[in-house]
Design an enzyme around this catalytic site. Structure first.
Site, PDB file in Angstrom:
ATOM      1  N   GLY A  24       0.691  -1.112   0.200  1.00 54.31           N
ATOM      2  CA  GLY A  24       0.051  -0.126  -0.004  1.00 54.31           C
ATOM      3  C   GLY A  24       0.955   1.080  -0.190  1.00 54.31           C
ATOM      4  O   GLY A  24       2.142   1.082   0.065  1.00 54.31           O
ATOM      5  N   PHE A  25       0.229   2.356  -0.100  1.00 58.42           N
ATOM      6  CA  PHE A  25       0.799   3.536  -0.291  1.00 58.42           C
ATOM      7  C   PHE A  25       1.473   3.731   0.900  1.00 58.42           C
ATOM      8  O   PHE A  25       3.219   3.921   0.821  1.00 58.42           O
ATOM      9  CB  PHE A  25      -0.046   4.742  -0.467  1.00 58.42           C
ATOM     10  CG  PHE A  25       0.245   6.354  -0.336  1.00 58.42           C
ATOM     11  CD1 PHE A  25       1.606   6.621  -0.902  1.00 58.42           C
ATOM     12  CD2 PHE A  25      -0.527   7.215   0.318  1.00 58.42           C
ATOM     13  CE1 PHE A  25       1.930   7.925  -0.686  1.00 58.42           C
ATOM     14  CE2 PHE A  25       0.222   8.495   0.542  1.00 58.42           C
ATOM     15  CZ  PHE A  25       1.260   8.948  -0.155  1.00 58.42           C
ATOM     16  N   ILE A  26       1.183   3.873   2.180  1.00 61.15           N
ATOM     17  CA  ILE A  26       1.948   3.916   3.473  1.00 61.15           C
ATOM     18  C   ILE A  26       2.731   3.075   3.858  1.00 61.15           C
ATOM     19  O   ILE A  26       4.070   3.366   4.341  1.00 61.15           O
ATOM     20  CB  ILE A  26       0.624   4.713   4.632  1.00 61.15           C
ATOM     21  CG1 ILE A  26       0.016   6.137   4.156  1.00 61.15           C
ATOM     22  CG2 ILE A  26       1.590   5.059   5.761  1.00 61.15           C
ATOM     23  CD1 ILE A  26      -1.151   6.234   5.085  1.00 61.15           C
ATOM     24  N   TYR A 186     -16.411   2.994   6.654  1.00 58.66           N
ATOM     25  CA  TYR A 186     -14.980   3.295   6.620  1.00 58.66           C
ATOM     26  C   TYR A 186     -14.781   3.582   8.134  1.00 58.66           C
ATOM     27  O   TYR A 186     -13.933   3.017   8.748  1.00 58.66           O
ATOM     28  CB  TYR A 186     -14.347   3.944   5.791  1.00 58.66           C
ATOM     29  CG  TYR A 186     -12.910   4.335   5.837  1.00 58.66           C
ATOM     30  CD1 TYR A 186     -11.924   3.168   5.831  1.00 58.66           C
ATOM     31  CD2 TYR A 186     -12.672   5.618   6.223  1.00 58.66           C
ATOM     32  CE1 TYR A 186     -10.594   3.516   6.169  1.00 58.66           C
ATOM     33  CE2 TYR A 186     -11.454   5.781   6.494  1.00 58.66           C
ATOM     34  CZ  TYR A 186     -10.189   4.871   6.362  1.00 58.66           C
ATOM     35  OH  TYR A 186      -8.969   4.975   6.529  1.00 58.66           O
ATOM     36  N   LYS A 190     -12.683   1.702  11.279  1.00 61.13           N
ATOM     37  CA  LYS A 190     -11.524   2.121  12.153  1.00 61.13           C
ATOM     38  C   LYS A 190     -11.941   2.422  13.617  1.00 61.13           C
ATOM     39  O   LYS A 190     -11.066   2.047  14.564  1.00 61.13           O
ATOM     40  CB  LYS A 190     -11.137   3.615  11.604  1.00 61.13           C
ATOM     41  CG  LYS A 190     -10.507   3.123  10.082  1.00 61.13           C
ATOM     42  CD  LYS A 190      -9.344   2.228  10.335  1.00 61.13           C
ATOM     43  CE  LYS A 190      -8.661   2.082   8.905  1.00 61.13           C
ATOM     44  NZ  LYS A 190      -7.305   1.202   9.073  1.00 61.13           N
TER      45      LYS A 190
HETATM   46  N1  LIG Z   1      -2.403  -8.394   4.059  1.00 58.09           N
HETATM   47  C1  LIG Z   1      -3.522  -7.912   3.540  1.00 58.09           C
HETATM   48  N2  LIG Z   1      -3.477  -6.627   3.149  1.00 58.09           N
HETATM   49  C2  LIG Z   1      -4.530  -6.093   2.725  1.00 58.09           C
HETATM   50  C3  LIG Z   1      -5.893  -6.531   3.013  1.00 58.09           C
HETATM   51  N3  LIG Z   1      -6.777  -5.640   2.546  1.00 58.09           N
HETATM   52  C4  LIG Z   1      -6.175  -4.743   2.025  1.00 58.09           C
HETATM   53  N4  LIG Z   1      -4.949  -5.221   2.312  1.00 58.09           N
HETATM   54  C5  LIG Z   1      -3.807  -4.165   1.476  1.00 58.09           C
HETATM   55  O1  LIG Z   1      -3.746  -2.992   2.433  1.00 58.09           O
HETATM   56  C6  LIG Z   1      -3.089  -1.834   1.498  1.00 58.09           C
HETATM   57  C7  LIG Z   1      -3.209  -0.656   2.042  1.00 58.09           C
HETATM   58  O2  LIG Z   1      -2.937   0.409   1.461  1.00 58.09           O
HETATM   59  P1  LIG Z   1      -3.619   1.598   0.358  1.00 58.09           P
HETATM   60  O3  LIG Z   1      -5.002   1.104   0.102  1.00 58.09           O
HETATM   61  O4  LIG Z   1      -2.710   2.034  -0.287  1.00 58.09           O
HETATM   62  O5  LIG Z   1      -3.901   2.601   1.497  1.00 58.09           O
HETATM   63  P2  LIG Z   1      -2.837   3.696   2.607  1.00 58.09           P
HETATM   64  O6  LIG Z   1      -3.350   5.119   1.903  1.00 58.09           O
HETATM   65  O7  LIG Z   1      -1.746   3.018   2.655  1.00 58.09           O
HETATM   66  O8  LIG Z   1      -3.859   3.583   3.757  1.00 58.09           O
HETATM   67  C8  LIG Z   1      -3.630   3.254   5.145  1.00 58.09           C
HETATM   68  O9  LIG Z   1      -3.922   4.814   5.557  1.00 58.09           O
HETATM   69  C9  LIG Z   1      -5.354   4.921   5.817  1.00 58.09           C
HETATM   70  C10 LIG Z   1      -5.374   6.258   6.573  1.00 58.09           C
HETATM   71  O10 LIG Z   1      -5.007   7.238   5.701  1.00 58.09           O
HETATM   72  C11 LIG Z   1      -5.679   3.834   6.697  1.00 58.09           C
HETATM   73  O11 LIG Z   1      -7.136   3.967   6.805  1.00 58.09           O
HETATM   74  C12 LIG Z   1      -5.629   2.568   6.087  1.00 58.09           C
HETATM   75  O12 LIG Z   1      -5.494   1.876   7.307  1.00 58.09           O
HETATM   76  C13 LIG Z   1      -4.394   2.365   5.417  1.00 58.09           C
HETATM   77  O13 LIG Z   1      -3.549   1.471   6.334  1.00 58.09           O
HETATM   78  C14 LIG Z   1      -3.064  -2.211   0.262  1.00 58.09           C
HETATM   79  O14 LIG Z   1      -1.924  -2.592  -0.426  1.00 58.09           O
HETATM   80  C15 LIG Z   1      -4.123  -3.488   0.198  1.00 58.09           C
HETATM   81  O15 LIG Z   1      -3.947  -4.398  -1.043  1.00 58.09           O
HETATM   82  C16 LIG Z   1      -5.800  -8.013   3.467  1.00 58.09           C
HETATM   83  O16 LIG Z   1      -6.889  -8.477   3.863  1.00 58.09           O
HETATM   84  N5  LIG Z   1      -4.697  -8.521   3.904  1.00 58.09           N
END
Ligand SMILES: Nc1nc2c(ncn2[C@@H]2O[C@H](COP(=O)(O)OP(=O)(O)O[C@H]3O[C@H](CO)[C@@H](O)[C@H](O)[C@@H]3O)[C@@H](O)[C@H]2O)c(=O)[nH]1
Length: 357
Positions: A24-26, A186, A190
């Site tokens: 994911g991004f972060i 959502y 959380k």
């Molecule tokens: N292992 C696993 N990974 C998952 C699952 N569901 C989603 N993911 C992965 O979790 C990652 C989340 O990253 P992004 O969708 O790019 O989001 P982000 O901007 O990094 O989001 C984070 O920040 C948000 C707040 O700004 C948070 O709300 C969120 O928790 C997330 O961690 C993605 O790569 C997605 O494929 C799962 O069931 N299992």
């Protein structure tokens, strides 16, 4: 509550960290920082197709020592769940946090010192149509990790939460605001994840840092969020969909600052909820568009749509608690951060052309 004496001086000793949502991004930026600091990172992700997986492949390939061009494993492959790839101190494993048996096997294979849970379904609007996905990943997934932690004696949990919990509250948002009436599935998921973490802290002594992130942006950000969409639309001459008149503001936070706060939150804190945000320096959407127009040397074609009822007009973070407990303050000015993001976009323009928004 065990607190580090001088919040600014905390440096975690090298450890093995489970980082969920690593593609994911972060998560990908956080993994890079942890590896640079000498930690061993086991990163898991299910590479789901909520948004274009090419971005996840790019981030993962960089972590695995590539140049970002190699396509990653496909979640539709029958062998997907067994996939493991290693590069130096980084291990990637294809794994669903919702799969409790797989999570338990992972904890049997490794001795983790801490878990950073960034695996999540993100996106407020999508959650309105698919609340069940948010309950299973964001709530059940978190519980699976907490249970495996308590069974195997892993004591530090960092949970990514969100400023969306504050929707409906007056800005600036303080951690003590009542967030018990979440306005979207959502936000509700959380909040439930935060509450579950609290109960594991209370019952099993797990040390928890809950981080409420505020509108995170930077290189390789999510394509369902405005910064990357705006860059693509302006650059490609596609009409830019703007909800409302663009006067709404966001307390944008650069991913480098978010990563620094997330790593700092690995210290023992007891149970704390901490905002990580731009620090009450919100920028309007109009100003963001103007910045990108300048950086790309192109004019946006604005397609104005009515303001979306589920959206917040303004977000602003009170980050004094992060400063007090973590010695953390945002360092990247939005003007600089967005210019840097536009430079990254221009350097990666060719493959980003094919990205589905
Ligand atoms: N292992 C696993 N990974 C998952 C699952 N569901 C989603 N993911 C992965 O979790 C990652 C989340 O990253 P992004 O969708 O790019 O989001 P982000 O901007 O990094 O989001 C984070 O920040 C948000 C707040 O700004 C948070 O709300 C969120 O928790 C997330 O961690 C993605 O790569 C997605 O494929 C799962 O069931 N299992």
């Amino acid at each position: 509550m065990a607190l580090a004496k001088d919040p600014s001086s905390f440096t975690p000793s090298p450890r093995t960290i489970l980082l969920t949502g690593v593609a994911g991004f972060i998560g990908s930026h956080t993994a890079r920082a942890l590896l640079a600091a000498g930690h061993r990172v086991v990163g898991v992700d299910n590479l789901n197709t909520y948004y274009d997986v090419r971005l996840k492949d790019y981030r993962l390939d960089l972590l695995l020592g590539g140049d970002g061009s190699r396509l990653g494993p496909s979640p539709t492959d029958s062998a997907f769940a067994g996939i493991e790839e290693v590069h130096g101190a980084f291990t990637f494993k294809a794994l669903e946090v919702e799969d409790s048996a797989a999570v338990n096997r992972l904890f049997a294979d490794y001795r983790f010192d801490a878990v950073i849970n960034l695996a999540a379904r993100a996106g407020v609007r999508y959650s309105v149509e698919h609340p069940e996905l948010y309950a299973s990943t964001n709530v059940s997934g978190s519980v699976n990790l907490l249970q495996a932690m308590s069974k195997s004696g892993v004591n530090k949990y960092v949970l990514a939460s969100s400023s969306s919990l504050y929707a409906g509250a007056p800005a600036p948002f303080v951690e003590t605001h009542n967030v018990n009436r979440p306005l979207s599935p959502y936000a509700a998921s959380k909040l439930a994840a935060e509450a579950m973490a609290y109960s594991f802290h209370h019952l099993h002594g797990i040390d928890v840092s809950v981080l409420r992130y505020f509108t995170v942006y930077g290189p390789a950000s999510r394509p369902d969020m405005s910064p990357l969409r705006f860059l693509k639309w302006i650059d490609e001459g596609t009409p830019l969909t703007l909800y409302g008149d663009g006067s709404q503001t966001r307390d944008f936070t650069h991913v480098d600052d978010i990563v620094a706060g997330t790593v700092a939150a690995l210290r023992p804190l007891g149970y704390e909820v901490i905002n990580l945000g731009g620090g009450n320096t919100p920028m309007s959407i109009r100003r963001l568009i103007a910045l990108f127009e300048e950086a790309l040397g192109k004019r946006a074609i604005i397609d104005q749509q009515p303001f979306h009822g589920g959206d917040m007009q303004d977000t602003a973070a009170d980050v004094s608690k992060a400063e007090r407990l973590l010695g953390w303050a945002p360092t990247v000015k939005p003007e600089d951060g967005f210019r840097r993001m536009a430079e990254w976009y221009q350097a990666n323009r060719s493959w980003l052309r094919g990205i589905r928004l």
